[in-house]
Design a protein around this motif. Structure first.
Motif, PDB file in Angstrom:
ATOM      1  N   UNK A 118       0.833  -1.208   0.000  1.00 38.80           N
ATOM      2  CA  UNK A 118       0.000   0.000   0.000  1.00 38.80           C
ATOM      3  C   UNK A 118       0.868   1.260   0.000  1.00 38.80           C
ATOM      4  N   UNK A 119       1.897   1.268   0.831  1.00 44.69           N
ATOM      5  CA  UNK A 119       2.804   2.416   0.870  1.00 44.69           C
ATOM      6  C   UNK A 119       3.535   2.591  -0.457  1.00 44.69           C
ATOM      7  N   UNK A 120       3.950   1.480  -1.050  1.00 48.14           N
ATOM      8  CA  UNK A 120       4.635   1.549  -2.348  1.00 48.14           C
ATOM      9  C   UNK A 120       3.707   2.136  -3.408  1.00 48.14           C
ATOM     10  N   UNK A 121       2.452   1.724  -3.392  1.00 49.16           N
ATOM     11  CA  UNK A 121       1.478   2.259  -4.354  1.00 49.16           C
ATOM     12  C   UNK A 121       1.309   3.756  -4.137  1.00 49.16           C
ATOM     13  N   UNK A 122       1.118   4.145  -2.873  1.00 48.22           N
ATOM     14  CA  UNK A 122       0.936   5.565  -2.574  1.00 48.22           C
ATOM     15  C   UNK A 122       2.154   6.383  -2.990  1.00 48.22           C
ATOM     16  N   UNK A 123       3.345   5.852  -2.742  1.00 50.69           N
ATOM     17  CA  UNK A 123       4.565   6.576  -3.103  1.00 50.69           C
ATOM     18  C   UNK A 123       4.694   6.696  -4.619  1.00 50.69           C
ATOM     19  N   UNK A 124       4.443   5.592  -5.306  1.00 49.82           N
ATOM     20  CA  UNK A 124       4.563   5.613  -6.770  1.00 49.82           C
ATOM     21  C   UNK A 124       3.523   6.517  -7.411  1.00 49.82           C
ATOM     22  N   UNK A 125       2.374   6.656  -6.755  1.00 50.98           N
ATOM     23  CA  UNK A 125       1.305   7.498  -7.294  1.00 50.98           C
ATOM     24  C   UNK A 125       1.451   8.971  -6.911  1.00 50.98           C
ATOM     25  N   UNK A 126       2.447   9.309  -6.091  1.00 53.08           N
ATOM     26  CA  UNK A 126       2.663  10.703  -5.675  1.00 53.08           C
ATOM     27  C   UNK A 126       3.180  11.547  -6.834  1.00 53.08           C
ATOM     28  N   UNK A 127       2.869  12.813  -6.768  1.00 49.09           N
ATOM     29  CA  UNK A 127       3.454  13.734  -7.741  1.00 49.09           C
ATOM     30  C   UNK A 127       4.927  13.922  -7.393  1.00 49.09           C
ATOM     31  N   UNK A 128       5.683  14.392  -8.331  1.00 46.98           N
ATOM     32  CA  UNK A 128       7.112  14.629  -8.114  1.00 46.98           C
ATOM     33  C   UNK A 128       7.322  15.661  -6.999  1.00 46.98           C
ATOM     34  N   UNK A 129       6.484  16.690  -6.934  1.00 47.20           N
ATOM     35  CA  UNK A 129       6.596  17.710  -5.882  1.00 47.20           C
ATOM     36  C   UNK A 129       6.367  17.104  -4.501  1.00 47.20           C
TER      37      UNK A 129
END
Length: 187
Positions: A118-129
């Motif tokens: 779940x954390x990996x998904x959230x991190x990968x889905x984050x914007x670059x900013x």
């Protein structure tokens, strides 16, 4: 005419070595975690409601668990805190077995994998900013002017980020359909 002796003493030693190598490879392969399935992820999610009641029955367990929690293994790292509460392990075992887990340890390891995916998904889905802002916040661990608590949180965040890089794609794909059912605030 020379008779062929297939298993001389020398051969037995070599065969025994080959057998041990194959046996260790086989056992190592068996020790690898089974793939996360939709059923396992859903079963883990289904334990949440009963676990709220379980937590209410053992005041102080959550605080004790938080002291032991390793955020790269958010569930398995706190199992030791159950020992201070007579009956807690047995009650938790009954809950997780009812949902298809063989043991509290299997349930906890499954939960660890789900949370990390779940954390990996959230991190990968984050914007670059947002990723850059997170990186700046984690760099607080290098700043001498922050509190011990902030340093500890930064260290845990860094460890978690390293662990996120090792999450198998299979776990990410298994967890992604369940993202709306997962609530990171509950861990």
């Amino acid at each position: 005419m020379q008779h062929f002796k297939p298993f001389t003493v020398e051969h037995r030693g070599i065969l025994a070595s080959i057998f041990l190598i194959f046996a260790s490879l086989f056992l190592t392969g068996m020790a690898q975690a089974a793939p996360l399935t939709d059923e396992k992820v859903q079963s883990f999610i289904d334990t949440k409601e009963e676990l709220r009641s379980f937590s209410d029955a053992y005041p102080g367990l959550e605080e004790a668990s938080d002291k032991e929690r390793d955020m790269t293994r958010p569930f398995s790292s706190v199992l030791g805190s159950l020992d201070a509460y007579p009956g807690a392990r047995g009650e938790l075992e009954a809950i997780v077995e009812k949902h298809g887990f063989d043991s509290v340890e299997e349930w906890a390891k499954t939960g660890d994998r789900i949370v990390m995916a779940e954390l990996a998904i959230n991190y990968k889905d984050m914007t670059e900013d947002n990723r850059a802002m997170m990186d700046r916040m984690m760099s607080a661990g290098n700043n001498q002017n922050v509190s011990a608590q902030a340093l500890q949180m930064a260290r845990q965040a860094k460890a978690q980020m390293k662990a996120i890089d090792t999450v198998p794609d299979e776990d990410i794909q298994a967890v992604r359909p369940f993202m709306k059912q997962l609530d990171p605030e509950e861990y």
